[in-house]
Design a protein around this motif. Structure first.
Motif, PDB file in Angstrom:
ATOM      1  N   THR A  37      -4.180  13.948  19.278  1.00  0.00           N
ATOM      2  CA  THR A  37      -4.697  15.159  19.906  1.00  0.00           C
ATOM      3  C   THR A  37      -5.880  15.713  19.123  1.00  0.00           C
ATOM      4  O   THR A  37      -6.928  16.028  19.696  1.00  0.00           O
ATOM      5  CB  THR A  37      -3.585  16.222  20.012  1.00  0.00           C
ATOM      6  OG1 THR A  37      -2.539  15.705  20.842  1.00  0.00           O
ATOM      7  CG2 THR A  37      -4.105  17.519  20.590  1.00  0.00           C
ATOM      8  N   ASP A  77      -2.040  16.300  27.255  1.00  0.00           N
ATOM      9  CA  ASP A  77      -0.601  16.534  27.369  1.00  0.00           C
ATOM     10  C   ASP A  77      -0.057  17.396  26.238  1.00  0.00           C
ATOM     11  O   ASP A  77       0.952  17.070  25.618  1.00  0.00           O
ATOM     12  CB  ASP A  77       0.142  15.206  27.454  1.00  0.00           C
ATOM     13  CG  ASP A  77       1.506  15.345  28.121  1.00  0.00           C
ATOM     14  OD1 ASP A  77       1.694  16.312  28.877  1.00  0.00           O
ATOM     15  OD2 ASP A  77       2.371  14.494  27.876  1.00  0.00           O
ATOM     16  N   VAL A  78      -0.769  18.482  25.929  1.00  0.00           N
ATOM     17  CA  VAL A  78      -0.279  19.470  24.971  1.00  0.00           C
ATOM     18  C   VAL A  78      -0.283  20.827  25.653  1.00  0.00           C
ATOM     19  O   VAL A  78      -1.049  21.069  26.579  1.00  0.00           O
ATOM     20  CB  VAL A  78      -1.144  19.547  23.681  1.00  0.00           C
ATOM     21  CG1 VAL A  78      -1.156  18.215  22.963  1.00  0.00           C
ATOM     22  CG2 VAL A  78      -2.535  20.014  23.971  1.00  0.00           C
ATOM     23  N   GLN A  79       0.568  21.706  25.183  1.00  0.00           N
ATOM     24  CA  GLN A  79       0.571  23.079  25.687  1.00  0.00           C
ATOM     25  C   GLN A  79       0.075  23.989  24.574  1.00  0.00           C
ATOM     26  O   GLN A  79       0.690  24.084  23.516  1.00  0.00           O
ATOM     27  CB  GLN A  79       1.963  23.513  26.131  1.00  0.00           C
ATOM     28  CG  GLN A  79       1.962  24.919  26.693  1.00  0.00           C
ATOM     29  CD  GLN A  79       3.336  25.392  27.105  1.00  0.00           C
ATOM     30  OE1 GLN A  79       4.337  24.724  26.905  1.00  0.00           O
ATOM     31  NE2 GLN A  79       3.381  26.574  27.695  1.00  0.00           N
ATOM     32  N   GLN A 131       2.332  22.921  21.539  1.00  0.00           N
ATOM     33  CA  GLN A 131       3.553  22.142  21.725  1.00  0.00           C
ATOM     34  C   GLN A 131       3.126  20.774  22.232  1.00  0.00           C
ATOM     35  O   GLN A 131       2.465  20.667  23.265  1.00  0.00           O
ATOM     36  CB  GLN A 131       4.481  22.807  22.725  1.00  0.00           C
ATOM     37  CG  GLN A 131       5.757  22.042  22.938  1.00  0.00           C
ATOM     38  CD  GLN A 131       6.720  22.766  23.868  1.00  0.00           C
ATOM     39  OE1 GLN A 131       6.518  23.922  24.214  1.00  0.00           O
ATOM     40  NE2 GLN A 131       7.760  22.077  24.274  1.00  0.00           N
ATOM     41  N   GLN A 182      -5.503  20.720  26.720  1.00  0.00           N
ATOM     42  CA  GLN A 182      -4.264  21.101  27.399  1.00  0.00           C
ATOM     43  C   GLN A 182      -4.095  20.321  28.700  1.00  0.00           C
ATOM     44  O   GLN A 182      -3.002  19.871  29.010  1.00  0.00           O
ATOM     45  CB  GLN A 182      -4.233  22.599  27.689  1.00  0.00           C
ATOM     46  CG  GLN A 182      -2.950  22.992  28.414  1.00  0.00           C
ATOM     47  CD  GLN A 182      -2.530  24.406  28.172  1.00  0.00           C
ATOM     48  OE1 GLN A 182      -2.696  24.933  27.089  1.00  0.00           O
ATOM     49  NE2 GLN A 182      -1.969  25.016  29.188  1.00  0.00           N
ATOM     50  N   ASN A 219       3.779  17.151  23.835  1.00  0.00           N
ATOM     51  CA  ASN A 219       4.714  16.512  24.749  1.00  0.00           C
ATOM     52  C   ASN A 219       4.963  15.087  24.270  1.00  0.00           C
ATOM     53  O   ASN A 219       4.350  14.624  23.307  1.00  0.00           O
ATOM     54  CB  ASN A 219       4.176  16.567  26.171  1.00  0.00           C
ATOM     55  CG  ASN A 219       4.128  18.007  26.675  1.00  0.00           C
ATOM     56  OD1 ASN A 219       5.049  18.776  26.472  1.00  0.00           O
ATOM     57  ND2 ASN A 219       3.028  18.383  27.299  1.00  0.00           N
ATOM     58  N   GLU A 220       5.822  14.397  24.922  1.00  0.00           N
ATOM     59  CA  GLU A 220       6.266  13.083  24.457  1.00  0.00           C
ATOM     60  C   GLU A 220       5.181  12.015  24.505  1.00  0.00           C
ATOM     61  O   GLU A 220       5.302  10.991  23.838  1.00  0.00           O
ATOM     62  CB  GLU A 220       7.467  12.625  25.281  1.00  0.00           C
ATOM     63  CG  GLU A 220       8.688  13.489  25.072  1.00  0.00           C
ATOM     64  CD  GLU A 220       9.857  13.053  25.932  1.00  0.00           C
ATOM     65  OE1 GLU A 220       9.827  11.947  26.491  1.00  0.00           O
ATOM     66  OE2 GLU A 220      10.818  13.839  26.036  1.00  0.00           O
ATOM     67  N   THR A 221       4.111  12.236  25.239  1.00  0.00           N
ATOM     68  CA  THR A 221       3.109  11.182  25.424  1.00  0.00           C
ATOM     69  C   THR A 221       1.963  11.232  24.426  1.00  0.00           C
ATOM     70  O   THR A 221       1.047  10.417  24.512  1.00  0.00           O
ATOM     71  CB  THR A 221       2.533  11.250  26.846  1.00  0.00           C
ATOM     72  OG1 THR A 221       1.889  12.520  27.030  1.00  0.00           O
ATOM     73  CG2 THR A 221       3.618  11.064  27.888  1.00  0.00           C
ATOM     74  N   THR A 222       1.982  12.136  23.479  1.00  0.00           N
ATOM     75  CA  THR A 222       0.879  12.230  22.528  1.00  0.00           C
ATOM     76  C   THR A 222       1.397  12.547  21.133  1.00  0.00           C
ATOM     77  O   THR A 222       2.558  12.896  20.956  1.00  0.00           O
ATOM     78  CB  THR A 222      -0.153  13.289  22.983  1.00  0.00           C
ATOM     79  OG1 THR A 222      -1.347  13.123  22.213  1.00  0.00           O
ATOM     80  CG2 THR A 222       0.376  14.694  22.838  1.00  0.00           C
TER      81      THR A 222
END
Length: 111
Positions: free
Chosen positions: A42, A14-16, A32, A10, A34-37
């Motif tokens: 992940t 860059d994930v939620q 969720q 997290q 994000n745009e960078t991964t």
């Protein structure tokens, strides 16, 4: 150790994390991106780091996770909270506990 790697993902990938439950032989993880991964990146990083950590702790080598993964994209008509409830209730359906709160290896942002 695996929970720490979920937390690392997290903050560094860059994930939620919305909800997860670590079962004795698999992981359910609602996230969720994000745009960078990407999901593949992940999971590759998470699996690699967690396998290395677990193998070091257990003084062993080799794979920890199965190759690949099963994914399900959430559709607009699906409730994230309903999916999260389904995920964290896995230990109940598996017969490991009677109540979600009795199982220690889960989390959800809606707490």
């Amino acid at each position: 150790m695996i929970v720490q790697e979920l937390q690392h993902a997290q903050t560094h990938l860059d994930v939620q994390s919305l909800a997860w439950v670590l079962m004795p032989d698999h992981l359910h993880w609602l996230m969720q991106l994000n745009e960078t991964t990407t999901l593949a990146r992940t999971l590759r990083v998470f699996k690699g780091r967690s396998a290395k950590t677990a193998n070091h702790y257990l003084d062993r080598t080799g794979g920890l996770w199965q190759k690949g993964f099963h994914d399900h994209a959430i559709r607009q008509n699906e409730s994230l909270q309903q999916v999260a409830r389904y995920i964290v209730a896995n230990p109940i359906r598996a017969g490991l506990v009677r109540r979600v709160g009795d199982y220690p290896l889960w989390d959800a942002v809606w707490l």
